[in-house]
Motif scaffolding. Structure first.
Motif, mmCIF file in Angstrom:
data_model
loop_
_atom_site.group_PDB
_atom_site.id
_atom_site.type_symbol
_atom_site.label_atom_id
_atom_site.label_comp_id
_atom_site.label_asym_id
_atom_site.label_seq_id
_atom_site.Cartn_x
_atom_site.Cartn_y
_atom_site.Cartn_z
ATOM 1 N N TYR A 101 31.121 32.549 52.251
ATOM 2 C CA TYR A 101 31.047 32.287 50.809
ATOM 3 C C TYR A 101 32.425 31.946 50.279
ATOM 4 C CZ TYR A 101 32.812 37.104 49.961
ATOM 5 O OH TYR A 101 33.569 38.247 49.930
ATOM 6 N N PRO A 106 31.556 33.537 44.105
ATOM 7 C CA PRO A 106 30.705 34.082 45.173
ATOM 8 C C PRO A 106 29.252 33.587 45.171
ATOM 9 C CG PRO A 106 31.207 35.759 43.533
ATOM 10 C CD PRO A 106 32.053 34.579 43.190
ATOM 11 N N LYS A 107 28.857 32.858 44.123
ATOM 12 C CA LYS A 107 27.507 32.268 44.159
ATOM 13 C C LYS A 107 27.440 31.166 45.213
ATOM 14 C CE LYS A 107 24.910 34.411 41.269
ATOM 15 N NZ LYS A 107 23.585 34.941 41.618
ATOM 16 N N THR A 109 27.471 30.023 48.733
ATOM 17 C CA THR A 109 27.331 30.589 50.074
ATOM 18 C C THR A 109 26.919 29.508 51.065
ATOM 19 O OG1 THR A 109 25.025 31.199 49.658
ATOM 20 C CG2 THR A 109 26.670 32.879 49.206
ATOM 21 N N GLU B 140 39.786 35.125 37.855
ATOM 22 C CA GLU B 140 39.773 34.958 39.318
ATOM 23 C C GLU B 140 40.907 34.035 39.787
ATOM 24 O OE1 GLU B 140 37.516 33.862 37.257
ATOM 25 O OE2 GLU B 140 37.028 31.764 37.665
ATOM 26 N N LEU B 183 34.677 40.445 44.955
ATOM 27 C CA LEU B 183 33.385 39.827 44.659
ATOM 28 C C LEU B 183 32.579 39.670 45.951
ATOM 29 C CD1 LEU B 183 34.578 37.145 42.085
ATOM 30 C CD2 LEU B 183 33.930 39.532 41.697
ATOM 31 N N LYS B 184 31.287 39.933 45.856
ATOM 32 C CA LYS B 184 30.420 39.897 47.038
ATOM 33 C C LYS B 184 29.671 38.566 47.119
ATOM 34 C CE LYS B 184 31.237 44.273 48.063
ATOM 35 N NZ LYS B 184 32.449 44.269 47.205
ATOM 36 N N ALA B 185 29.410 38.116 48.368
ATOM 37 C CA ALA B 185 28.687 36.857 48.579
ATOM 38 C C ALA B 185 27.370 36.853 47.807
ATOM 39 C CB ALA B 185 28.418 36.660 50.065
ATOM 40 N N GLY B 186 27.133 35.808 47.051
ATOM 41 C CA GLY B 186 25.892 35.669 46.293
ATOM 42 C C GLY B 186 25.908 36.380 44.956
ATOM 43 N N GLY B 187 26.986 37.138 44.672
ATOM 44 C CA GLY B 187 27.021 37.933 43.453
ATOM 45 C C GLY B 187 27.736 37.250 42.296
ATOM 46 N N MET B 188 27.939 38.025 41.211
ATOM 47 C CA MET B 188 28.641 37.524 40.017
ATOM 48 C C MET B 188 29.925 38.351 39.879
ATOM 49 S SD MET B 188 25.513 36.793 37.367
ATOM 50 C CE MET B 188 24.975 38.474 37.098
ATOM 51 N N PRO B 225 23.091 33.190 35.566
ATOM 52 C CA PRO B 225 23.359 33.728 36.904
ATOM 53 C C PRO B 225 23.565 32.652 37.971
ATOM 54 C CG PRO B 225 21.247 34.523 36.041
ATOM 55 C CD PRO B 225 21.845 33.672 34.988
ATOM 56 N N PRO B 284 25.491 19.487 37.200
ATOM 57 C CA PRO B 284 25.196 19.998 38.544
ATOM 58 C C PRO B 284 26.000 21.247 38.891
ATOM 59 C CG PRO B 284 25.776 17.647 38.610
ATOM 60 C CD PRO B 284 26.065 18.115 37.228
ATOM 61 N N SER B 285 27.166 21.422 38.250
ATOM 62 C CA SER B 285 27.993 22.595 38.537
ATOM 63 C C SER B 285 28.833 22.921 37.312
ATOM 64 C CB SER B 285 28.923 22.304 39.724
ATOM 65 O OG SER B 285 30.031 21.533 39.298
ATOM 66 N N PRO B 286 29.430 24.138 37.301
ATOM 67 C CA PRO B 286 30.260 24.504 36.133
ATOM 68 C C PRO B 286 31.664 23.924 36.168
ATOM 69 C CG PRO B 286 30.128 26.337 37.662
ATOM 70 C CD PRO B 286 29.281 25.246 38.254
#
Lengths: 115, 322
Positions: A101, A106-107, A109, B140, B183-188, B225, B284-286
């Motif tokens: 990731y 972290p979104k 992956t 970040e 920060l964790k993979a897939g998280g916010m 999210p 498509p993305s921020p």
């Protein structure tokens, strides 16, 4: 006479082509499993899932206007922060499934399956 | 949306608290439109920025502070090749306020790549601002490579853990939180167990009439999210703040203004001084939003917050750099 000439030319053409073909085939065979590219674009890894053989060199390139990095969940590989156009290369050495990731976003992956 | 008076009429008041959900929705400002919101004893009132009655209220404040955010010093791409110039305009805007702010809050992404020279430039620019203190929380982009060590060396002198802290100013309790680390993979965004415990303890001794202002980089309410615009464990943090009569949450990260009121808590995000980002899901993305040069300054800005002690009210005014 005409027919014999045609056969002669055909045989000649095959003879000429053969030595040219074989080194080409070899170089393709040597390069194809060894290097794969992953594009980082629009806050995504493309392709998101990659299936490769052990020994493959994977190169990530950041095409976004925002810095990203590449970090595997098990910490087996981690890039420095990649600004626009910067690259990170890692050679996979062990079979398995690796989830990675961007630790800044972290979104984002991705997955590498090493066979 | 920009120039309208929105909360004259309370249409629905289920909780009998003078708060109308439709009124809140009308108050939601998406991009530096210059809305003034006054939260007073649970009643939200909003005014257009040029509405003299709203400005009159703000001018009577006991004290005011300014929020700036996402200066992204070092960014030089098409969305804004000169982030120094736009930050200077933001500081000029603060200098032009009728009453100098008590202090400035910077809600993170001070720099683009955590480079020492980028931090130096921001510190230098802020010297021109008419405020005694500047309080920071990291984004970040400020903690790249070194888990925030450089950030804490510069700004973290009296902070705990990854850089969280609180302070009191004229009866208002301010809490700066860090939600951009580990920060964790897939998280916010993430606050983490240690910080949550500290927060619970930090606000425990306060009387429930104390106005509380919480500021952090990533929104402490879930905005979108899919783009990571939220904080995974923010509900836990907000549960410690439920008993207070007035809580204001100030965030950055999404480079546009948004407001929401839920119970006693008013949420507000600030614009960036560097570049705008798209509305949730509209791109498509921020990533940085490229707009025509003449439109850029209308999408960047500063936020002025006024506090009226007698009414325990905080007024939040967004203004653009135009």
């Amino acid at each position: 006479m005409k027919k014999r000439n045609w056969i002669l030319y055909a045989a000649l053409a095959i003879m000429l082509a053969l030595p040219a073909l074989s080194p080409l085939e070899q170089s393709v065979a040597a390069a194809s499993p060894a290097a794969v590219d992953v594009k980082i674009d629009n806050f995504s890894f493309l392709p998101p899932t990659l299936t490769v053989k052990v020994g493959t060199q994977i190169t990530w390139t950041n095409d976004d206007d925002i810095p990203h990095n590449v970090v595997s969940n098990d910490q087996s590989f981690k890039s420095r922060v990649l600004d626009t156009d910067e690259k990170f290369t890692y050679t996979v050495s062990k079979p398995g499934t690796y989830i990675y990731y961007c630790s800044i976003h972290p979104k984002m992956t991705g997955k590498i399956v090493v066979e | 949306m920009p120039q309208q008076k929105t909360s004259d009429v309370i249409l629905y008041d289920h909780n009998r608290d003078g708060v109308d959900r439709r009124g809140f929705l009308k108050c939601m400002a998406w991009a530096g439109t210059g809305a003034l919101c006054v939260l007073q004893g649970g009643v939200l009132k909003s005014y257009a920025l040029d509405d003299s009655s709203g400005m009159h209220k703000a001018a009577k404040a006991d004290f005011s502070f300014v929020q700036i955010s996402d200066s992204h010093m070092g960014f030089n791409k098409a969305a804004n090749p000169d982030v120094v110039a736009t930050m200077k305009v933001a500081i000029d805007k603060i200098r032009a306020l009728p009453v100098a702010p008590e202090f400035i809050l910077h809600t993170g992404d001070i720099t683009h790549l955590s480079k020492p020279s980028e931090f130096d430039t921001v510190d230098q620019l802020l010297k021109a601002a008419p405020a005694k203190d500047v309080f920071f929380v990291p984004g970040e982009h400020d903690v790249l490579e070194d888990n925030g060590q450089q950030y804490r060396d510069r700004y973290g002198e009296s902070t705990k853990g990854d850089g969280w802290y609180s302070f009191d100013k004229k009866g208002v309790h301010f809490v700066g939180l860090v939600n951009v680390m580990n920060l964790k993979a897939g998280g916010m965004g993430s606050l983490g167990h240690e910080q949550l415990e500290w927060l619970e303890d930090d606000v425990k001794h306060l009387s429930k009439s104390t106005p509380v202002v919480v500021f952090a980089h990533v929104p402490l309410w879930t905005i979108y999210p899919d783009w990571g615009w939220g904080t995974d464990d923010s509900a836990q943090a907000l549960s410690y703040l439920k008993r207070f009569g007035s809580v204001t949450v100030l965030n950055g990260h999404i480079h546009q203004t948004m407001q929401k009121v839920e119970g006693n808590i008013t949420f507000h995000t600030a614009t960036s001084t560097a570049f705008p980002q798209p509305r949730p899901g509209e791109a498509p993305s921020p990533g940085p939003m490229k707009v025509p040069a003449e439109k850029l300054r209308s999408l960047l800005g500063v936020t002025d917050v006024n506090y009226m002690r007698k009414r325990h009210a905080l007024a939040v005014i967004d203004s653009t750099l135009e």
